[in-house]
Write a protein that holds these residues in place. Sequence first.
Motif, PDB file in Angstrom:
ATOM      1  N   ILE A 104       0.845  -1.195   0.000  1.00 16.45           N
ATOM      2  CA  ILE A 104       0.000   0.000   0.000  1.00 16.45           C
ATOM      3  C   ILE A 104       0.881   1.245   0.000  1.00 16.45           C
ATOM      4  O   ILE A 104       1.666   1.464   0.933  1.00 16.45           O
ATOM      5  CB  ILE A 104      -0.928   0.028   1.219  1.00 16.45           C
ATOM      6  CG1 ILE A 104      -1.784  -1.225   1.272  1.00 16.45           C
ATOM      7  CG2 ILE A 104      -1.792   1.273   1.216  1.00 16.45           C
ATOM      8  CD1 ILE A 104      -2.772  -1.340   0.133  1.00 16.45           C
ATOM      9  N   PRO A 105       0.781   2.095  -1.029  1.00 12.77           N
ATOM     10  CA  PRO A 105       1.452   3.402  -0.993  1.00 12.77           C
ATOM     11  C   PRO A 105       0.558   4.419  -0.286  1.00 12.77           C
ATOM     12  O   PRO A 105      -0.636   4.517  -0.574  1.00 12.77           O
ATOM     13  CB  PRO A 105       1.632   3.739  -2.477  1.00 12.77           C
ATOM     14  CG  PRO A 105       0.494   3.052  -3.160  1.00 12.77           C
ATOM     15  CD  PRO A 105       0.172   1.811  -2.352  1.00 12.77           C
ATOM     16  N   GLY A 110       1.120  14.739   3.074  1.00 16.27           N
ATOM     17  CA  GLY A 110       2.253  15.141   2.254  1.00 16.27           C
ATOM     18  C   GLY A 110       3.515  14.333   2.491  1.00 16.27           C
ATOM     19  O   GLY A 110       4.504  14.511   1.776  1.00 16.27           O
ATOM     20  N   THR A 111       3.511  13.438   3.473  1.00 11.30           N
ATOM     21  CA  THR A 111       4.648  12.550   3.746  1.00 11.30           C
ATOM     22  C   THR A 111       4.311  11.171   3.215  1.00 11.30           C
ATOM     23  O   THR A 111       3.223  10.642   3.492  1.00 11.30           O
ATOM     24  CB  THR A 111       4.956  12.492   5.244  1.00 11.30           C
ATOM     25  OG1 THR A 111       5.147  13.824   5.741  1.00 11.30           O
ATOM     26  CG2 THR A 111       6.209  11.681   5.516  1.00 11.30           C
ATOM     27  N   TYR A 112       5.229  10.579   2.447  1.00 13.84           N
ATOM     28  CA  TYR A 112       4.967   9.319   1.770  1.00 13.84           C
ATOM     29  C   TYR A 112       5.449   8.134   2.606  1.00 13.84           C
ATOM     30  O   TYR A 112       6.524   8.172   3.210  1.00 13.84           O
ATOM     31  CB  TYR A 112       5.643   9.289   0.402  1.00 13.84           C
ATOM     32  CG  TYR A 112       5.210  10.405  -0.525  1.00 13.84           C
ATOM     33  CD1 TYR A 112       3.924  10.937  -0.436  1.00 13.84           C
ATOM     34  CD2 TYR A 112       6.079  10.943  -1.461  1.00 13.84           C
ATOM     35  CE1 TYR A 112       3.519  11.962  -1.265  1.00 13.84           C
ATOM     36  CE2 TYR A 112       5.687  11.971  -2.306  1.00 13.84           C
ATOM     37  CZ  TYR A 112       4.405  12.482  -2.192  1.00 13.84           C
ATOM     38  OH  TYR A 112       4.004  13.498  -3.015  1.00 13.84           O
ATOM     39  N   ALA A 142      -2.616  12.554  -6.880  1.00 11.21           N
ATOM     40  CA  ALA A 142      -2.402  12.530  -8.324  1.00 11.21           C
ATOM     41  C   ALA A 142      -1.557  11.341  -8.767  1.00 11.21           C
ATOM     42  O   ALA A 142      -1.647  10.898  -9.915  1.00 11.21           O
ATOM     43  CB  ALA A 142      -1.743  13.838  -8.770  1.00 11.21           C
ATOM     44  N   GLU A 143      -0.750  10.800  -7.896  1.00  8.93           N
ATOM     45  CA  GLU A 143       0.116   9.668  -8.245  1.00  8.93           C
ATOM     46  C   GLU A 143      -0.458   8.336  -7.795  1.00  8.93           C
ATOM     47  O   GLU A 143       0.231   7.313  -7.860  1.00  8.93           O
ATOM     48  CB  GLU A 143       1.503   9.877  -7.615  1.00  8.93           C
ATOM     49  CG  GLU A 143       2.204  11.135  -8.130  1.00  8.93           C
ATOM     50  CD  GLU A 143       3.587  11.303  -7.517  1.00  8.93           C
ATOM     51  OE1 GLU A 143       3.994  10.407  -6.742  1.00  8.93           O
ATOM     52  OE2 GLU A 143       4.246  12.307  -7.809  1.00  8.93           O
ATOM     53  N   GLY A 144      -1.691   8.334  -7.325  1.00  9.36           N
ATOM     54  CA  GLY A 144      -2.351   7.086  -6.981  1.00  9.36           C
ATOM     55  C   GLY A 144      -2.133   6.612  -5.563  1.00  9.36           C
ATOM     56  O   GLY A 144      -2.577   5.510  -5.210  1.00  9.36           O
TER      57      GLY A 144
END
Length: 340
Positions: A104-105, A110-112, A142-144
């Motif tokens: 899971i991403p 705002g922190t990945y 936006a990047e999923g």
Amino acid sequence: MQHNGAGESPNGEPPPLSFSAAAPLQMATSRVRRFAQEGRTVPPQPRVMVVFSAASDTENQRDAMSGADTGEEEYRKPAIPVPNLNLGKSLRTLDAPEEFPEVIPLNVGGTYFTTRLSTLRRYEDTMLAAMFSGRHHIPRDAEGRYFIDRDGAYFGDILNFLREGELPRRDHVRAVHREAQYYAIGPLLESLEDTQPLTGEKVRQAFLDLLPYYKENLERIVEIAKLRAMQRKARFAKLKICVYKEEMPITPYERPLFNSLRFERSESEAKLFEHHCDVDVSFGPWEAVADVYDLLHCIVSDLAERGISADQQCIGVCDKHLINHYYCKRPIYEFKITWW
């Protein structure tokens, strides 16, 4: 049916009429013919609506009246039918549970982060397990990446506990405890409450609960210090604060005679010792092993938590004469509140 007395057919005779009552109709017809044969003018007849009905027509008349009522009811109905809305139905439902990948991403404020699905589902009764159960919609960036609108500064500590049961370092304990409350991670909350500084905070709070109006007095210190500094255009302000433990003022000579924490006097004697020291704020009394210096430490540390610098020193005692050889011996402390 309508009959106009002045109306006639082209041959001078009245138009043929058909009524269910024959006798009254024949009498009216013969009278008109007699006037015509004698050359007499037929007197003008008023326009009258005459309705003849037989007994067999009664039911038809009732049907007509009931039909009128039905028509009125139909007239009252709205011209456009209101659709039958099922308000109990959810506005947005998933046709089938959402499927998640094994890895899971995440985007937490705002922190990945990247973790396994099983890690997020480690404890069933948590918010993270409910979010990734497939029953709820989770927005993506936006990047999923799955987006969680929360500060991600301490989310790594949350994941470390879910992965291996690792607790955060001491300076992160309070912040991680707040995050654990938000995500409803019960095992983490229990573990944090048994470690410092939260364990010490629980013991400290048990002592402060014995003090009447502690929080209110703390607020009063801040308000008075701020008002005095603004009035004097000064960098700091000074206050006199009385901190006393005993419920009744006693002399040093009486203290060895009493072993209990509570100094007992009769009700009539107690009224003789009731007074208010000439100070800005008073703390006390209380019954506990913790003494005056412990309370002073609590006041200074709580002010420091709010970013307020405070220094204190004892400047004497109240020394107000009460009765006979009794004097108030409550200690008076001067607090210096520095604003910048």
